[in-house]
Design an enzyme around this catalytic site. Structure first.
Site, PDB file in Angstrom:
ATOM      1  N   ASP A 134      50.513  47.717  37.981  1.00  0.00           N
ATOM      2  CA  ASP A 134      49.440  47.375  38.929  1.00  0.00           C
ATOM      3  C   ASP A 134      50.005  47.351  40.356  1.00  0.00           C
ATOM      4  O   ASP A 134      51.185  47.020  40.562  1.00  0.00           O
ATOM      5  CB  ASP A 134      48.898  45.991  38.532  1.00  0.00           C
ATOM      6  CG  ASP A 134      47.537  45.678  39.118  1.00  0.00           C
ATOM      7  OD1 ASP A 134      46.823  46.612  39.512  1.00  0.00           O
ATOM      8  OD2 ASP A 134      47.178  44.477  39.160  1.00  0.00           O
ATOM      9  N   GLY A 186      39.612  42.353  40.699  1.00  0.00           N
ATOM     10  CA  GLY A 186      39.029  41.040  41.015  1.00  0.00           C
ATOM     11  C   GLY A 186      37.850  40.700  40.121  1.00  0.00           C
ATOM     12  O   GLY A 186      36.844  40.165  40.589  1.00  0.00           O
ATOM     13  N   SER A 235      37.730  38.473  37.819  1.00  0.00           N
ATOM     14  CA  SER A 235      37.598  37.032  37.545  1.00  0.00           C
ATOM     15  C   SER A 235      36.507  36.456  38.432  1.00  0.00           C
ATOM     16  O   SER A 235      36.506  36.694  39.646  1.00  0.00           O
ATOM     17  CB  SER A 235      38.903  36.300  37.881  1.00  0.00           C
ATOM     18  OG  SER A 235      39.905  36.656  36.979  1.00  0.00           O
ATOM     19  N   ASN A 289      39.923  44.829  36.303  1.00  0.00           N
ATOM     20  CA  ASN A 289      41.200  44.111  36.328  1.00  0.00           C
ATOM     21  C   ASN A 289      40.944  42.612  36.295  1.00  0.00           C
ATOM     22  O   ASN A 289      40.146  42.096  37.087  1.00  0.00           O
ATOM     23  CB  ASN A 289      41.974  44.438  37.605  1.00  0.00           C
ATOM     24  CG  ASN A 289      42.572  45.823  37.572  1.00  0.00           C
ATOM     25  OD1 ASN A 289      42.267  46.615  36.699  1.00  0.00           O
ATOM     26  ND2 ASN A 289      43.430  46.111  38.532  1.00  0.00           N
ATOM     27  N   VAL A 290      41.651  41.938  35.418  1.00  0.00           N
ATOM     28  CA  VAL A 290      41.470  40.487  35.270  1.00  0.00           C
ATOM     29  C   VAL A 290      42.834  39.806  35.309  1.00  0.00           C
ATOM     30  O   VAL A 290      43.723  40.161  34.532  1.00  0.00           O
ATOM     31  CB  VAL A 290      40.808  40.154  33.909  1.00  0.00           C
ATOM     32  CG1 VAL A 290      40.573  38.658  33.788  1.00  0.00           C
ATOM     33  CG2 VAL A 290      39.507  40.918  33.718  1.00  0.00           C
ATOM     34  N   THR A 292      43.196  36.177  37.429  1.00  0.00           N
ATOM     35  CA  THR A 292      43.062  34.761  37.785  1.00  0.00           C
ATOM     36  C   THR A 292      42.515  33.866  36.671  1.00  0.00           C
ATOM     37  O   THR A 292      43.099  32.815  36.381  1.00  0.00           O
ATOM     38  CB  THR A 292      42.177  34.640  39.040  1.00  0.00           C
ATOM     39  OG1 THR A 292      42.832  35.370  40.074  1.00  0.00           O
ATOM     40  CG2 THR A 292      41.992  33.206  39.479  1.00  0.00           C
TER      41      THR A 292
END
Ligand code: 13P
Length: 281
Positions: A80, A207, A209, A228-229, A231
């Site tokens: 990432d 982002g 989350s 994309n996860v 947090t």
């Protein structure tokens, strides 16, 4: 089983769902993703940030690759947000399936030159490349982009960028942020529609989350096939250790590790179902 990220995302694009890409740090995180993906017969992507790769080195990346390979569902390992050519080379050499060559802090031309070069490198190794156009604000381990530096994706620039760089997937910035949303999330779907009209490749939304279900669903309808996860899963892990440590200080560490895995697995399973990838393995 290890599968190329491109294959995972192209299938998701074709059947209108998205694959969760989870930023991981250790064995508990890996087990949480593999267990959740296997339980729901879902594909999944293990992500590693450059700082974590530097910290864990070859043993950590080997763990990620081996876990993905021995899973009963298709999985890939993805580097990432990396702006460092040496780390991209290291990850490719270790055998990751894809990288985010992140030149988003550069000017358009510099980002293009960097991304094109990294794409040639990755393709030569049979790997694929995600690029970012626009700039996502927020905070993630070792990576902070102030709100004033954030830049929404320009659809025309995105089209030119993809055509000239040869990247395989594109991360868009449409109001999404890394980390906490400090006010109600607002995504610019009109912008996403324009990007989709100009591009055929899989789109990525960082982002994830804290994004409400309706926004996730709308994003998928408009062509996002990778979320994309980090947090929410990371916070669950930290919260677990805070609370568990206070009340169960005499317990075996192994029990704690298993329980921490379970806590993360719950969140990951929710995301997998929300993204529509359950049953798609
Ligand atoms: P969140 O931490 O907001 O889930 O975002 C993760 C991410 O986009 C990693 O690239």
């Amino acid at each position: 089983m290890l599968t190329s990220t491109k294959e995972l995302l192209e299938k998701a694009q074709k059947y209108s769902y998205a694959v969760g890409a989870f930023n991981l740090y250790n064995l508990e995180g890996v087990k949480a993703v593999v267990n959740a993906a296997e339980a729901d017969k879902s594909p999944a992507i293990i992500q590693i940030l450059p700082q974590i790769l530097k910290y864990g080195g070859p043993p950590l990346i080997a763990l990620f690759l081996e876990a993905a390979d021995s899973a009963s569902v298709p999985m890939s390992v993805h580097l990432d947000h990396c702006e460092d050519e040496a780390i991209i080379e290291l990850a490719l050499k270790a055998g990751v399936q894809s990288v985010l060559a992140d030149g988003s802090k550069f000017s358009f031309q510099e980002n293009l030159a960097f991304t094109r070069e990294m794409t040639v490198l990755a393709h030569a190794k049979g790997a694929t490349v995600e690029a970012e156009i626009g700039r996502i604000s927020g905070t993630e381990d070792g990576m902070t982009v102030a709100a004033k530096e954030a830049k929404m994706t320009d659809p025309d620039q995105a089209q030119e960028f993809v055509a000239k760089s040869g990247v395989d997937f594109l991360a868009v910035t449409i109001g999404n942020v890394h980390g906490q949303y400090y006010s109600e999330p607002r995504l610019d779907f009109e912008r996403l529609i324009k990007v989709r009209q100009r591009l055929k490749i899989p789109l990525v939304l960082h982002g994830a989350s804290g994004l409400p279900a309706l926004m996730i669903q709308r994003s998928i309808e408009l062509g996002v096939c990778k979320f994309n996860v980090n947090t929410e899963v990371r916070q669950k892990y930290l919260q677990f250790w805070r609370e568990y440590g206070e009340t169960n200080s005499q317990r075996d560490l192994l029990d704690c590790q298993k329980a921490a895995t379970g806590a993360m697995q719950e969140i990951i399973a929710q995301k997998i179902r929300l993204f529509g990838s359950a049953g798609k393995a």
